[in-house]
Design a protein around this motif. Structure first.
Motif, short mmCIF file in Angstrom:
data_model
loop_
_atom_site.label_atom_id
_atom_site.label_comp_id
_atom_site.label_asym_id
_atom_site.label_seq_id
_atom_site.Cartn_x
_atom_site.Cartn_y
_atom_site.Cartn_z
N PHE A 56 0.82 -1.20 0.00
CA PHE A 56 0.00 0.00 0.00
C PHE A 56 0.86 1.26 0.00
O PHE A 56 1.93 1.30 0.61
CB PHE A 56 -0.89 0.04 1.25
CG PHE A 56 -1.99 -0.98 1.25
CD1 PHE A 56 -3.27 -0.64 0.84
CD2 PHE A 56 -1.75 -2.29 1.64
CE1 PHE A 56 -4.29 -1.57 0.83
CE2 PHE A 56 -2.76 -3.23 1.64
CZ PHE A 56 -4.04 -2.88 1.22
N ALA A 57 0.36 2.29 -0.68
CA ALA A 57 0.94 3.62 -0.59
C ALA A 57 0.53 4.27 0.73
O ALA A 57 -0.34 3.76 1.46
CB ALA A 57 0.50 4.48 -1.77
N ARG A 58 1.15 5.39 1.03
CA ARG A 58 0.98 6.01 2.35
C ARG A 58 -0.45 6.43 2.64
O ARG A 58 -0.97 6.20 3.73
CB ARG A 58 1.92 7.22 2.47
CG ARG A 58 1.83 7.98 3.77
CD ARG A 58 2.34 7.17 4.93
NE ARG A 58 1.93 7.74 6.20
CZ ARG A 58 0.85 7.40 6.88
NH1 ARG A 58 0.01 6.50 6.40
NH2 ARG A 58 0.57 7.95 8.03
N TYR A 59 -1.12 7.07 1.68
CA TYR A 59 -2.50 7.50 1.88
C TYR A 59 -3.09 7.87 0.54
O TYR A 59 -2.39 7.94 -0.47
CB TYR A 59 -2.60 8.68 2.86
CG TYR A 59 -1.88 9.94 2.44
CD1 TYR A 59 -2.52 10.90 1.66
CD2 TYR A 59 -0.57 10.20 2.83
CE1 TYR A 59 -1.87 12.07 1.27
CE2 TYR A 59 0.09 11.36 2.45
CZ TYR A 59 -0.57 12.29 1.68
OH TYR A 59 0.07 13.44 1.30
N ALA A 60 -4.40 8.10 0.52
CA ALA A 60 -5.08 8.58 -0.68
C ALA A 60 -5.32 10.08 -0.53
O ALA A 60 -5.72 10.55 0.53
CB ALA A 60 -6.41 7.86 -0.87
N LYS B 17 5.69 4.47 -0.20
CA LYS B 17 5.27 3.21 0.42
C LYS B 17 6.15 2.99 1.65
O LYS B 17 7.38 2.88 1.53
CB LYS B 17 5.38 2.05 -0.57
CG LYS B 17 4.45 2.22 -1.77
CD LYS B 17 4.69 1.17 -2.85
CE LYS B 17 4.05 -0.14 -2.55
NZ LYS B 17 4.15 -1.09 -3.70
N MET B 18 5.50 2.92 2.81
CA MET B 18 6.20 2.89 4.08
C MET B 18 6.16 1.48 4.68
O MET B 18 5.15 0.78 4.60
CB MET B 18 5.56 3.86 5.07
CG MET B 18 5.31 5.27 4.53
SD MET B 18 6.81 6.13 3.97
CE MET B 18 7.71 6.26 5.52
N LEU B 19 7.26 1.10 5.32
CA LEU B 19 7.31 -0.19 5.99
C LEU B 19 6.21 -0.32 7.04
O LEU B 19 5.53 -1.34 7.12
CB LEU B 19 8.69 -0.38 6.63
CG LEU B 19 8.85 -1.61 7.54
CD1 LEU B 19 8.58 -2.89 6.78
CD2 LEU B 19 10.25 -1.62 8.16
N ASP C 109 10.37 5.73 -2.24
CA ASP C 109 10.10 7.14 -2.50
C ASP C 109 8.77 7.33 -3.22
O ASP C 109 8.30 6.44 -3.94
CB ASP C 109 11.23 7.71 -3.37
CG ASP C 109 11.44 9.19 -3.17
OD1 ASP C 109 10.45 9.90 -2.91
OD2 ASP C 109 12.60 9.63 -3.27
N ALA C 110 8.17 8.51 -3.04
CA ALA C 110 6.97 8.87 -3.79
C ALA C 110 7.30 9.17 -5.24
O ALA C 110 6.45 9.03 -6.13
CB ALA C 110 6.29 10.08 -3.14
N ASP C 111 8.52 9.60 -5.51
CA ASP C 111 8.92 10.05 -6.84
C ASP C 111 9.75 8.98 -7.54
O ASP C 111 10.46 8.18 -6.92
CB ASP C 111 9.75 11.33 -6.75
CG ASP C 111 8.97 12.49 -6.15
OD1 ASP C 111 7.74 12.44 -6.22
OD2 ASP C 111 9.60 13.40 -5.61
#
Length: 684
Positions: free
Chosen positions: A248-252, A264-266, A315-317
């Motif tokens: 999952f990505a961090r949030y929507a 994407k965070m551990l 990273d997001a980028d």
């Protein structure tokens, strides 16, 4: 030439090691230099996966003229919020108090003693209708410091006094009625259209879901079960879920879960893997089982380090090359699709089918005509098999794209959460590879992060960093080791967890019995809080707070050992959480989950049998499938007395037996799997 960050263990700080800014790490040397020069300290806080941190770095910190202004007027300090959560928490409290909002990058200005007197988040390189330019801010702060010093000091004093007064007040340990009210509050806050709670931006409420699942298991509440199930299903099919790669990505960024913030965070993936696993355990949902397994596989394929631990984030980028060879960062470039992309990869048969299934449109749901991938309907039967094959082809094609950078530092607390998720998933899903990964990560943490000078929070490439472990590190590691002990019966993991619990009680307990986020007070942070000493924040954010994590680990240790000091510590922590849980249950999810375990006992299971005995293994598997809230499990052989729950537990008629207890007072032992399953709420 590199600045003083070049020897850091933080990838985020290393990203700034060649800035023309004379950065240094947080520490007494920076504040002593500021006092000697009679200048303020400029503190810039961020983290490696932060999109806007990269933007501000490129626009301002890489600019020679801006850097010259920073160097001349300030002592400049870079902070990785993931390495120093104590600095981040205190300065974020100041930023929020002064501006009404927070975020990263965070920019704060302090006196040489440490009091914050001006704060903000991202500042642009040029004036904006709502924001001054960063260089304007630098000029104004410098002018105020030199020309209006008394006003600045008075302001910083007021802020410090206000922060110092923000201490948690002890309430009541949440009882059954309080837990019922928390469910009612959450039900009123549900987004009945899209699932989840509240509006945009929408974060994954993994810990709230854990509370709801435990409440449903204890009380049979259909309301709690429905809230948990709808939230998990909405996220499972969302754009926040990486439908192709897992995790999952961090949030929507939107209320409909369509567009994620792509980092994407551990910790998110560890917490969500566990939540989906527990939902599968309770309901039998094959969808939730699949998502749990894929989140665990993401940890192993994308975040596992060569040493066997787990990296902090992706990273997001994504770095992308322009036609002229210039590299620039594009958010989400690894993950998004156009209809043409899907047809090119999958052909004219599966391509159009995938376009519809994944909600990919000609206009795009993201940027520049691209779309995030969502599952727009439930997949059953032949469609599920078809999607499995299509997903593999998309994943293979995606490996040819540029990939996001990885922050490969190892954070102790987050790895503890990952160990818990992998240990439970390995046992419940019959996945030895996941259980082995949990074991290897735990061994690494004990070998590297436990030093002669105490536990350390971070490492990189097998080399431990400077920052000391904080409360959440020790508590989350204990949580992970207890889950690993439950899954394997290996005594070593319990013994280290018990040592961690003892250290929490000895070093992180305040004079009033509440839990402190750090063991040793940082003078500059104490000054920022008006001399109030170590901070303590019981609210659950993206991860369990130190206080609620300590409550969970101590409650389990009390159940395994029978020692009142551990249980009493858990009760003190829950009393601090209690006031918050009543007012804002969305920010006390893990504390409420621990309170559910307390309301149920928690129940304790000691499985005793001969090594290699099939009956022992069957009883152990049944115990691990139990849904009783916060169930505490140990396994041993006749004669074992560590943990103490095993003491004096014998075979029954020569057969393996499971002892189900509360407060180490046990019912008659069970030798039959069906009997044990009925007592522990195992889904049949």
């Amino acid at each position: 030439m590199p600045n003083r960050l070049h020897r850091s263990t933080s990838p985020y700080l290393l990203q700034h090691a060649h800035n023309p800014v004379h950065w240094q790490e947080w520490g007494p040397e920076a504040f002593a230099e500021a006092a000697a020069r009679d200048v303020p300290v400029l503190v810039s806080t961020g983290y490696a996966a932060c999109h806007w941190c990269h933007v501000m770095a490129h626009e301002s910190f890489e600019d020679p003229e801006t850097a010259a202004q920073m160097n001349a007027g300030f002592v400049c300090v870079k902070v990785d919020r993931e390495e120093r959560p104590d600095v981040d928490a205190v300065h974020m409290a100041a930023t929020t108090a002064m501006t009404g909002q927070g975020g990263w990058p965070m920019t704060t200005f302090c006196t040489p003693s440490g009091e914050v007197f001006y704060a903000g988040t991202y500042f642009p390189p040029r004036p904006h209708p709502q924001l001054p330019s960063f260089r304007q801010v630098l000029g104004a702060v410098g002018e105020a410091w030199h020309e209006r010093r008394e006003e600045v000091l008075a302001s910083s004093g007021r802020i410090a006094a206000a922060l110092g007064s923000m201490t948690p007040s002890a309430g009541e340990v949440p009882d059954a009625a309080a837990l019922d009210r928390a469910v009612d509050t959450l039900a009123a806050e549900e987004d009945v259209v899209h699932g989840g709670f509240g509006g945009a931006p929408k974060f994954p409420p993994a810990m709230v879901v854990e509370f709801l699942l435990r409440h449903a298991a204890r009380t049979g509440s259909e309301v709690a079960a429905g809230l948990a199930g709808r939230t998990l299903t909405a996220m499972a099919r969302s754009g926040m879920a990486d439908q192709v790669g897992g995790g999952f990505a961090r949030y929507a960024v939107d209320a409909g879960w369509v567009v994620p913030h792509f980092e994407k965070m551990l910790y998110d993936n560890a917490l969500l893997a566990r939540a989906y696993l527990h939902s599968y355990r309770a309901t039998g949902s094959t969808e939730h089982r699949r998502v749990a397994a894929q989140a665990c596989e993401f940890l192993l394929t994308d975040l596992r380090t060569p040493q066997g631990a787990f990296a902090a984030s992706l990273d997001a980028d994504t770095p992308v090359l322009d036609a002229d060879g210039t590299e620039h960062a594009v958010e989400g470039a690894t993950y998004v699709w156009t209809p043409g992309d899907l047809v090119e990869v999958l052909g004219l048969d599966d391509g159009p089918w995938a376009v519809t299934l994944l909600g990919v449109t000609e206009q795009g749901t993201f940027e520049h005509g691209t779309s995030t991938a969502r599952l727009t309907r439930e997949l059953t039967g032949d469609e599920a098999g078809r999607w499995h094959r299509v997903r593999e082809r998309l994943a293979a094609a995606r490996t040819d794209r540029p990939q996001p950078a990885r922050d490969d530092k190892v954070v102790l607390a987050w790895n503890g959460l990952a160990v818990a998720a992998l240990a439970e998933a390995g046992a419940l899903l019959a996945r030895p590879d996941l259980l082995l990964a949990a074991d290897e990560a735990a061994r690494f943490l004990l070998e590297v992060h436990r030093t002669d000078d105490g536990w350390r929070r971070v490492s990189r490439d097998g080399v431990v960093g400077r920052p000391a472990a904080v409360l959440e590190d020790l508590a989350d590691l204990a949580e992970g080791l207890l889950a690993l002990h439950a899954a394997t019966g290996e005594r070593r993991w319990f013994e280290v967890a018990r040592d961690l619990g003892e250290e929490v009680l000895a070093r992180f307990t305040g004079a009033d019995g509440s839990f402190l986020d750090v063991a040793d007070v940082d003078p500059a942070l104490s000054a920022a809080r008006g001399g109030a000493g170590a901070p303590s924040d019981p609210s659950d954010g993206a991860t369990p707070s130190g206080t609620s994590a300590a409550a969970g680990a101590l409650l389990s240790l009390g159940a395994l050992t029978g020692e009142a000091r551990f249980r009493d510590g858990a009760l003190r922590a829950l009393a601090t959480v209690g006031a918050l849980a009543s007012a804002s249950p969305r920010f006390a999810g893990w504390g409420l989950a621990v309170a559910e375990a307390l309301a149920d006992g928690p129940r304790e299971v000691a499985v005793v049998g001969e090594p290699g005995d099939a009956g022992t293994a069957a009883l152990h598997r049944t115990a691990l499938a139990g849904t009783a809230p916060g169930l505490v499990i140990t396994r041993g052989v006749p004669g074992d007395s560590v943990p103490e729950l095993l003491k004096d537990r014998a075979l029954v008629g020569g057969l393996a037996a499971a002892y189900v207890c509360r407060g180490q007072v046990c019912d008659l032992p069970r030798t039959e799997v069906a009997e044990l399953a009925a007592v522990l709420g195992v889904r049949r």
